[in-house]
Write an enzyme that holds these catalytic residues in place. Structure first.
Site, mmCIF file in Angstrom:
data_model
loop_
_atom_site.group_PDB
_atom_site.id
_atom_site.type_symbol
_atom_site.label_atom_id
_atom_site.label_comp_id
_atom_site.label_asym_id
_atom_site.label_seq_id
_atom_site.Cartn_x
_atom_site.Cartn_y
_atom_site.Cartn_z
ATOM 1 N N GLU A 47 5.113 2.979 9.633
ATOM 2 C CA GLU A 47 3.698 2.646 9.501
ATOM 3 C C GLU A 47 3.026 3.034 10.814
ATOM 4 O OE1 GLU A 47 2.184 1.700 6.706
ATOM 5 O OE2 GLU A 47 0.397 1.954 7.942
ATOM 6 N N SER A 48 2.174 4.045 10.749
ATOM 7 C CA SER A 48 1.649 4.604 12.001
ATOM 8 C C SER A 48 0.853 3.584 12.805
ATOM 9 C CB SER A 48 0.805 5.846 11.725
ATOM 10 O OG SER A 48 -0.237 5.567 10.825
ATOM 11 N N CYS A 78 6.144 12.213 9.109
ATOM 12 C CA CYS A 78 5.279 11.325 8.333
ATOM 13 C C CYS A 78 4.380 10.482 9.258
ATOM 14 C CB CYS A 78 6.121 10.493 7.375
ATOM 15 S SG CYS A 78 5.149 9.866 5.998
ATOM 16 N N HIS A 171 10.187 13.444 4.799
ATOM 17 C CA HIS A 171 11.269 12.742 5.509
ATOM 18 C C HIS A 171 12.609 13.481 5.442
ATOM 19 C CE1 HIS A 171 9.480 8.675 6.282
ATOM 20 N NE2 HIS A 171 8.643 9.091 5.353
ATOM 21 N N GLU A 173 15.141 13.209 7.232
ATOM 22 C CA GLU A 173 16.271 12.344 7.600
ATOM 23 C C GLU A 173 16.815 11.577 6.401
ATOM 24 O OE1 GLU A 173 13.163 11.736 7.983
ATOM 25 O OE2 GLU A 173 12.761 9.596 7.731
#
Ligand code: GLN
Length: 194
Positions: A47-48, A78, A171, A173
């Protein structure tokens, strides 16, 4: 090669595992002095707004800018892409970013959680598509002249690179596919003078 993963909030463990699978020395970064000997830093998804607040309270902003100036490469996935961007569209009123990369990012551009999706994207010169996992993902609305577009989905830029900066809206990862982590290490970190 020592690569840090900002470990304040979000999907940092998965980046650490992905780097370790490539035999990189991966370090979860919780305090600014851990930046000192890193060749690269990954800012994960999450969550930025939460990551930005924690970055402020731990005093990460100036040291990240200084280390980047000294040669440390940075990859934002993201929420991390939002944090490296120069400009955020549809961000919360006082959303602070590092303002490093000459891209304009639109938050939650592909819709809300229910609209999260997976899709194959063509990435740079990879010989087969990369499975992009998009979770309340931003897209890159516009890029400056020094920015190279690496991947698009339905005409929207979802991966880009500017010198020692890399941004992906999805994403990598979470896929078990190491190619973008390898790209970061070889092409982005590897290109840096540090
Ligand atoms: N929507 C989140 C944000 O704006 C990003 C989501 C993610 O990182 N998967 O910060």
């Amino acid at each position: 090669m020592k690569i840090g993963v900002l470990a304040l909030q979000g999907a940092f463990r998965e980046h650490v595992y992905s780097l370790e699978a490539l035999d990189a020395h991966a370090v979860p970064v919780r305090l600014p002095d851990q930046l000192d000997d890193l060749a690269g830093l990954i800012i994960p998804g999450g969550e930025s707004t939460a990551i930005a607040k924690l970055m402020d309270s731990y005093g990460f902003h100036a040291p990240i800018l200084r280390r980047h100036e000294e040669g440390m490469a940075i990859w934002g996935t993201c929420a991390g892409a939002i944090l490296v961007a120069r400009t955020v569209v549809d961000g919360v009123a006082d959303q602070s970013t590092l303002g490093l990369m000459d891209i304009e990012v639109r938050r939650n551009a592909f819709g809300r959680q229910v609209d999260s999706f997976e899709v194959d994207v063509s990435f740079d010169d990879f010989d087969r598509p990369f499975r992009g996992i998009f979770i309340r993902a931003p897209w890159i609305e516009s890029v400056g002249p020094g920015v190279e577009v690496l991947a698009e989905h339905e005409g929207k830029v979802v991966a880009a690179r500017e010198g020692r900066l890399l941004a992906t809206a999805f994403h990598p990862e979470l896929t078990g596919d190491p190619r973008i982590h390898r790209y970061f290490m070889e092409r982005v970190v590897g290109a840096s003078p540090a």
